[in-house]
Design a protein around this motif. Sequence first.
Motif, PDB file in Angstrom:
ATOM      1  N   GLN A  55       0.823  -1.202   0.000  1.00 18.60           N
ATOM      2  CA  GLN A  55       0.000   0.000   0.000  1.00 18.60           C
ATOM      3  C   GLN A  55       0.863   1.260   0.000  1.00 18.60           C
ATOM      4  O   GLN A  55       0.636   2.197  -0.774  1.00 18.60           O
ATOM      5  CB  GLN A  55      -0.916  -0.006   1.228  1.00 18.60           C
ATOM      6  N   ILE A  59       1.227   4.341  -2.867  1.00 21.64           N
ATOM      7  CA  ILE A  59       0.994   5.734  -2.480  1.00 21.64           C
ATOM      8  C   ILE A  59       2.203   6.584  -2.884  1.00 21.64           C
ATOM      9  O   ILE A  59       2.062   7.684  -3.425  1.00 21.64           O
ATOM     10  CB  ILE A  59       0.736   5.853  -0.966  1.00 21.64           C
ATOM     11  N   LEU A 132      -7.293  10.124   4.845  1.00 24.76           N
ATOM     12  CA  LEU A 132      -7.983  10.124   3.557  1.00 24.76           C
ATOM     13  C   LEU A 132      -7.245  11.000   2.543  1.00 24.76           C
ATOM     14  O   LEU A 132      -7.197  10.686   1.356  1.00 24.76           O
ATOM     15  CB  LEU A 132      -9.417  10.635   3.723  1.00 24.76           C
ATOM     16  N   GLN A 134      -4.196  11.337   2.242  1.00 28.80           N
ATOM     17  CA  GLN A 134      -2.957  10.687   1.810  1.00 28.80           C
ATOM     18  C   GLN A 134      -3.209   9.594   0.761  1.00 28.80           C
ATOM     19  O   GLN A 134      -2.272   9.059   0.189  1.00 28.80           O
ATOM     20  CB  GLN A 134      -2.232  10.083   3.015  1.00 28.80           C
ATOM     21  N   LEU A 135      -4.475   9.269   0.541  1.00 24.86           N
ATOM     22  CA  LEU A 135      -4.808   8.239  -0.441  1.00 24.86           C
ATOM     23  C   LEU A 135      -4.680   8.805  -1.850  1.00 24.86           C
ATOM     24  O   LEU A 135      -4.685  10.015  -2.053  1.00 24.86           O
ATOM     25  CB  LEU A 135      -6.239   7.739  -0.218  1.00 24.86           C
ATOM     26  N   THR A 136      -4.601   7.916  -2.818  1.00 25.78           N
ATOM     27  CA  THR A 136      -4.592   8.355  -4.212  1.00 25.78           C
ATOM     28  C   THR A 136      -6.011   8.819  -4.573  1.00 25.78           C
ATOM     29  O   THR A 136      -6.984   8.436  -3.907  1.00 25.78           O
ATOM     30  CB  THR A 136      -4.197   7.206  -5.149  1.00 25.78           C
ATOM     31  N   GLN A 139      -8.358   5.901  -4.902  1.00 26.21           N
ATOM     32  CA  GLN A 139      -8.738   5.287  -3.643  1.00 26.21           C
ATOM     33  C   GLN A 139      -9.775   6.125  -2.901  1.00 26.21           C
ATOM     34  O   GLN A 139     -10.728   5.590  -2.325  1.00 26.21           O
ATOM     35  CB  GLN A 139      -7.502   5.074  -2.765  1.00 26.21           C
ATOM     36  N   LYS A 140      -9.608   7.452  -2.917  1.00 22.46           N
ATOM     37  CA  LYS A 140     -10.586   8.326  -2.273  1.00 22.46           C
ATOM     38  C   LYS A 140     -11.945   8.209  -2.964  1.00 22.46           C
ATOM     39  O   LYS A 140     -12.992   8.206  -2.309  1.00 22.46           O
ATOM     40  CB  LYS A 140     -10.095   9.778  -2.313  1.00 22.46           C
ATOM     41  N   TYR A 143     -13.442   4.852  -1.944  1.00 16.96           N
ATOM     42  CA  TYR A 143     -13.855   4.923  -0.536  1.00 16.96           C
ATOM     43  C   TYR A 143     -15.184   5.667  -0.408  1.00 16.96           C
ATOM     44  O   TYR A 143     -16.110   5.217   0.272  1.00 16.96           O
ATOM     45  CB  TYR A 143     -12.779   5.630   0.289  1.00 16.96           C
ATOM     46  N   HIS A 170      -8.408  -2.236  -3.751  1.00 15.55           N
ATOM     47  CA  HIS A 170      -8.223  -0.879  -3.238  1.00 15.55           C
ATOM     48  C   HIS A 170      -8.817  -0.736  -1.838  1.00 15.55           C
ATOM     49  O   HIS A 170      -8.202  -0.136  -0.953  1.00 15.55           O
ATOM     50  CB  HIS A 170      -8.866   0.142  -4.178  1.00 15.55           C
ATOM     51  N   ILE A 174      -6.875   0.166   1.561  1.00 11.49           N
ATOM     52  CA  ILE A 174      -7.235   1.354   2.342  1.00 11.49           C
ATOM     53  C   ILE A 174      -7.399   0.998   3.817  1.00 11.49           C
ATOM     54  O   ILE A 174      -6.897   1.695   4.701  1.00 11.49           O
ATOM     55  CB  ILE A 174      -8.541   1.990   1.800  1.00 11.49           C
ATOM     56  N   PHE A 177      -4.063   0.307   5.389  1.00 15.97           N
ATOM     57  CA  PHE A 177      -3.333   1.561   5.561  1.00 15.97           C
ATOM     58  C   PHE A 177      -3.861   2.339   6.763  1.00 15.97           C
ATOM     59  O   PHE A 177      -3.092   2.831   7.596  1.00 15.97           O
ATOM     60  CB  PHE A 177      -3.460   2.401   4.295  1.00 15.97           C
TER      61      PHE A 177
END
Length: 198
Positions: A55, A59, A132, A134-136, A139-140, A143, A170, A174, A177
């Motif tokens: 993960q 990132i 959140l 810091q996610l790509t 991924q956001k 989510y 993903h 998440i 992470f």
Amino acid sequence: MRFLGKGKSNTELVRLLKEGDMMAFDAIYDTYCHKLHQFVLTYLKQEEDAEEIVQEVFIKIWKSRDKINIYSSFESFLFTIAYNATMSLLRKRVSESKSREYLRSIQQVNTAEPVISEIQFKELEHKVQSLLEQLTPRQKEIYNLSREEGLTHHEIAIKLGISESTVNNHLVAIIKFFKSHIDSSLAVNVLFLCLFFS
């Protein structure tokens, strides 16, 4: 040259990744996720740790995508990041014998009625929002579609034009992470899972 994604070469996908193309990122993720996991697992011997490293690698790839040299070996670049992150974690784990005890204690919990203060709740909420960020972007997006809009993996896959396995990968990444960066107390962890991943 190997071809990935929808008829695109590795070099082309990396070029698109540098431009911020999330579909290219997904294709690269699907191609290398399992290979990286197996590579890291040979050193760490722990599934949880290996998943956390993978993960972190992706990132870092996303955040430093503009620095990638498309004319160099991307695979070598990827595995070098994974190796360095693995060695860093191994050095950290040498003095952390409590980590395994914590994982065992989590497995023994059958009910979740955590006693937590309002201050801890606010801190947890703030921490999740910070993580959140810091996610790509992909991924956001996944989510939010899953946790905020309540879409199923199948519905998200159709909406974004990706596979269900990519959506699942993903979301698993998440959770791993988030859990690795949340307060280690049992009550806070259980509350986190109940509120944000139930």
